[in-house]
Design an enzyme around this catalytic site. Structure first.
Site, PDB file in Angstrom:
ATOM      1  N   ASP A 175      39.086 -51.607  59.220  1.00 17.53           N
ATOM      2  CA  ASP A 175      37.881 -51.125  59.880  1.00 17.53           C
ATOM      3  C   ASP A 175      37.435 -49.964  59.012  1.00 17.53           C
ATOM      4  OD1 ASP A 175      36.175 -49.388  61.495  1.00 17.53           O
ATOM      5  OD2 ASP A 175      36.626 -50.819  63.088  1.00 17.53           O
ATOM      6  N   HIS A 176      36.434 -50.207  58.176  1.00 20.72           N
ATOM      7  CA  HIS A 176      36.186 -49.215  57.131  1.00 20.72           C
ATOM      8  C   HIS A 176      35.717 -47.872  57.696  1.00 20.72           C
ATOM      9  CE1 HIS A 176      31.929 -50.420  57.362  1.00 20.72           C
ATOM     10  NE2 HIS A 176      31.650 -49.320  56.684  1.00 20.72           N
ATOM     11  N   HIS A 238      33.861 -50.660  64.709  1.00 17.13           N
ATOM     12  CA  HIS A 238      33.695 -49.299  64.179  1.00 17.13           C
ATOM     13  C   HIS A 238      33.449 -48.241  65.260  1.00 17.13           C
ATOM     14  CE1 HIS A 238      33.396 -51.470  60.518  1.00 17.13           C
ATOM     15  NE2 HIS A 238      32.112 -51.734  60.568  1.00 17.13           N
TER      16      HIS A 238
END
Ligand code: BG6
Length: 483
Positions: A175-176, A238
């Site tokens: 999950d950047h 996110h």
């Protein structure tokens, strides 16, 4: 610490994510000396392409997506020496797995990362093939891109499918947003600063807004995006992760599982969404034609060329049912084609209980600028210097992190790609987190599918639909841009 040479296989190696994010991130790590000689980065996809053709595509991508100051033609050429390509369909047992064996030859003792930047339905069949063809070594791990599934049932199925071939400790769900320095700063801010630690509850905080606004439309990704929408694309993963970091109790330690336990507890404490709350506490919308930075842009449906019920904007209000967050609204919003590209967390504090100062003062607000312009600001009340009585005025304390530290703020993938090599899971999502997030957001998507709440619209280049302003108004709140 320096890593040993590793092999990294990217499924979806010609895709948007690989070109825009993954390879530029590898290039940066290469510049920092973290991609040592002998590393092999193997892009795979169905496209018939040879190695030189793939390298040429990456070369172009680096020119486009690496910042000017970091781009160096000689270094780029050197970097490309570690890049390979294989035309491979990971979901098919009869694809060119021998070709992959050839490329990974001699790497049995290395860390081997299989990165899935593909449609999630391919995760399980590709894992099965990797397993059956003997590619899974002791040092192997998989990285899974979001969104994992499109609802709880499909997420459970994908997770169970991958778990047949890899242990949870070898599965890195990326999950950047968690890789963003400023998102990690939420932990530092909350638990390393007594001033914030002391006020971090409903006693002092009225609301927390989490916004991820983008100016881009759906561009080349329409085929994916139209089946996903803003909620599945950004909220399920996110933004709920960011909410967890804002709302969680102090984890026992900074060990991955302690942090994940604390996050999952928040997801489980979210007040369940019902049809009733979907009507009052969610807004979904599509952009109509408008103007962004002086350029006319078409509406979503015009861009798509066909009718669609996919939202490009979502705003919702959530409640975390723990003693700490009694009477606090958590607002989440994200959209394409907004006025500005900005991701931020805005904490609005309650009014002072002191009666000393007459007249209303504006609330204190803390803004964590996730990106761009990483940093934070705090709006507080001071005495108006141009007034002889005790009238208050707002002043702002402002810190810009890159300026303060004199460093470039790395893209989140730079950290995460190497964390997977190092086997450090702290910034990756555990299986139960993914499922808890779907469990909460699922009823919203179901209710929308039944048209329980209408689809609104907003002008491209605006801050979104009026309905979202009204949603906050009912709780005495306003969005940041109107504060
Ligand atoms: C991705 C979404 O996960 O995040 C994209 O799929 C979105 O639609 C992107 O554009 C936004 O990331 P960032 O880091 O630019 O906020």
């Amino acid at each position: 610490p320096q890593v040993e040479p590793f092999d990294y296989v990217i499924f979806g190696g010609t895709g948007d994510l690989a070109m825009r994010k993954l390879l530029p991130a590898f290039y940066h790590r290469f510049l920092d000396g973290d991609v040592p000689d002998g590393c092999r980065i193997v892009g795979t996809a169905r496209a018939q392409l040879d190695r030189a053709g793939y390298q040429a595509r990456i070369h172009d991508a680096l020119k486009q997506f690496v910042d000017h100051a970091s781009y160096d033609e000689k270094r780029v050429r050197k970097f490309l020496e570690c890049v390979f390509y294989l035309s491979l369909d990971g979901s098919r047992a009869d694809s060119d797995w021998d070709g992959l064996s050839g490329l990974l030859e001699g790497g049995e003792d290395r860390v081997r990362v299989f990165y899935f930047a593909t449609a999630p339905r391919l995760y399980e069949p590709a894992c099965a093939n990797l397993h059956e063809k003997g590619f899974v070594t002791a040092g192997s791990r998989v990285v899974l891109e979001k969104p994992i599934g499109t609802d709880l049932a499909s997420a459970e199925e994908i997770n169970a499918g991958v778990a047949r071939y890899f242990d949870e400790k070898h599965i890195f769900r990326i999950d950047h947003y968690l890789g963003k320095e400023t998102v990690q700063d939420v932990l530092a801010l909350r638990f390393a600063n007594p001033v914030f630690e002391a006020v971090w509850s409903g006693e002092y905080i009225q609301s927390i807004q989490i916004t991820a606004a983008e100016t881009v439309g759906v561009e080349a990704r329409a085929a994916y995006y139209d089946t996903s929408g803003a909620t599945r694309d950004m909220v399920q993963n996110h933004l709920l992760q960011v909410l967890c970091l804002c709302a969680m109790e102090a984890p026992k330690s900074l060990e991955a599982d302690d942090v994940r336990d604390a996050k999952v507890a928040v997801l489980k404490a979210l007040h369940p969404m019902t049809d009733e709350s979907v009507r009052s506490d969610t807004v979904r919308a599509q952009y109509q034609k408008g103007e962004i930075a002086g350029h006319a842009v078409p509406g979503y449906l015009e861009e798509l060329g066909h009718p669609s019920h996919t939202e490009t904007y979502v705003a919702l209000r959530a409640e975390v049912e723990t003693p700490r967050w009694k009477d606090v609204s958590f607002y989440i919003r994200t959209a394409k084609r907004m006025k500005a590209k900005t991701s931020e967390i805005v904490v609005t504090f309650r009014a002072s209980s002191s009666q000393l100062f007459p007249g209303a003062s504006r609330p204190n607000i803390l803004v964590i600028r996730v990106q761009p312009d990483e940093g934070l600001s705090y709006r507080l009340s001071v005495k108006d210097p141009q007034d002889d009585t005790f009238t208050l005025r707002s002043a702002e304390m402002n810190v810009g992190f890159p300026q303060q530290f004199g460093v470039r703020y790395p893209d989140s993938y730079e950290r995460l790609l190497l964390d997977a090599v190092r086997g450090n899971p702290i910034l990756f999502i555990r299986r139960d987190e993914v499922e808890a997030a779907w469990r909460w957001i699922g009823p919203v998507l179901d209710a929308w599918a039944r048209d329980v709440a209408p689809m609104s619209s907003y002008v491209a280049g605006s801050w979104g639909p009026d309905e979202a302003t009204r949603m906050l108004d009912l709780h005495g709140d306003v969005w940041h841009e109107a504060m």
